[in-house]
Design an enzyme around this catalytic site. Sequence first.
Site, PDB file in Angstrom:
ATOM      1  CG  ASP A 128      25.983  24.631 -31.539  1.00  0.00           C
ATOM      2  OD1 ASP A 128      26.614  23.772 -31.254  1.00  0.00           O
ATOM      3  OD2 ASP A 128      25.739  24.646 -32.165  1.00  0.00           O
ATOM      4  CG  ASP A 141      19.221  19.184 -30.066  1.00  0.00           C
ATOM      5  OD1 ASP A 141      20.297  19.268 -30.864  1.00  0.00           O
ATOM      6  OD2 ASP A 141      19.392  20.849 -30.452  1.00  0.00           O
ATOM      7  NE  ARG A 142      25.718  18.060 -26.552  1.00  0.00           N
ATOM      8  CZ  ARG A 142      27.241  18.047 -26.029  1.00  0.00           C
ATOM      9  NH1 ARG A 142      27.667  16.988 -25.911  1.00  0.00           N
ATOM     10  NH2 ARG A 142      27.753  18.289 -27.499  1.00  0.00           N
ATOM     11  CG  ASP A 143      25.735  20.541 -28.898  1.00  0.00           C
ATOM     12  OD1 ASP A 143      25.816  20.758 -27.812  1.00  0.00           O
ATOM     13  OD2 ASP A 143      26.509  19.646 -29.630  1.00  0.00           O
ATOM     14  CG  ASP A 147      18.703  23.856 -32.420  1.00  0.00           C
ATOM     15  OD1 ASP A 147      18.949  22.897 -32.431  1.00  0.00           O
ATOM     16  OD2 ASP A 147      19.747  24.725 -32.493  1.00  0.00           O
ATOM     17  CE  LYS A 191      18.799  15.415 -33.200  1.00  0.00           C
ATOM     18  NZ  LYS A 191      19.313  16.274 -31.538  1.00  0.00           N
ATOM     19  CB  CYS A 227      23.650   5.841 -38.959  1.00  0.00           C
ATOM     20  SG  CYS A 227      23.417   7.155 -38.522  1.00  0.00           S
ATOM     21  CG  HIS A 279      27.259   6.599 -37.333  1.00  0.00           C
ATOM     22  ND1 HIS A 279      26.168   6.295 -36.528  1.00  0.00           N
ATOM     23  CD2 HIS A 279      27.871   5.958 -37.007  1.00  0.00           C
ATOM     24  CE1 HIS A 279      25.848   4.798 -35.780  1.00  0.00           C
ATOM     25  NE2 HIS A 279      27.188   4.654 -36.196  1.00  0.00           N
ATOM     26  CB  CYS A 311      23.784   9.655 -34.002  1.00  0.00           C
ATOM     27  SG  CYS A 311      24.438   9.622 -35.182  1.00  0.00           S
TER      28      CYS A 311
END
Length: 178
Positions: free
Chosen positions: A23, A15-17, A129, A104, A100, A94, A92
């Site tokens: 974050d 996951d990025r943030d 996270d 996630k 969609c 959306h 994503c």
Amino acid sequence: MGSSVTSKLRAVLFDRDGTLVVDVPYNGNPDLVRPMPGAKAVLDALRSEGIATGVVSNQSGIARGMITAADVASVNARVDELLGPFDVWEVCPHAEQDGCLCRKPAPGMVHSACRRLGIGESEAALIGDIGADVRAAEAAGATGVLVPTPVTLAEEVAEARLVAQDLAGAVLLLQEGR
């Protein structure tokens, strides 16, 4: 013990943030990107073992009109510059209500990343996270590891099968537990 175990693990998606970078809600500014402590070392170690790395990121701010796809791309480019190179990126755009298959906890981005890497989902893990990250991994047939932050809910921690204090610990769990 690691080699036979790790040989099954061919990619680690992040996951990025809140996982790879601090974050900043709906961040569209590359100058605000700050890597999480230890992220670069963990990524470099995985790459040195020949394990692919990728990012799967919900960016509903695009659907909400708070940031543009170009903003997200510029932030992702900065993440790649600081922590990359990543083998695969999945975003994503959306909002929750769009229904969609990629957002996630839906497994769409994990499936897509694995397809693009040419591996089976059982050969991949997703570190994140929040509970949605772990649920997306499990729904796809990958292994999910939760690295809680102050925003992670107690029930998400309780639900997760694998929980680590930091990214290095998460990778260690993957190497021990597969």
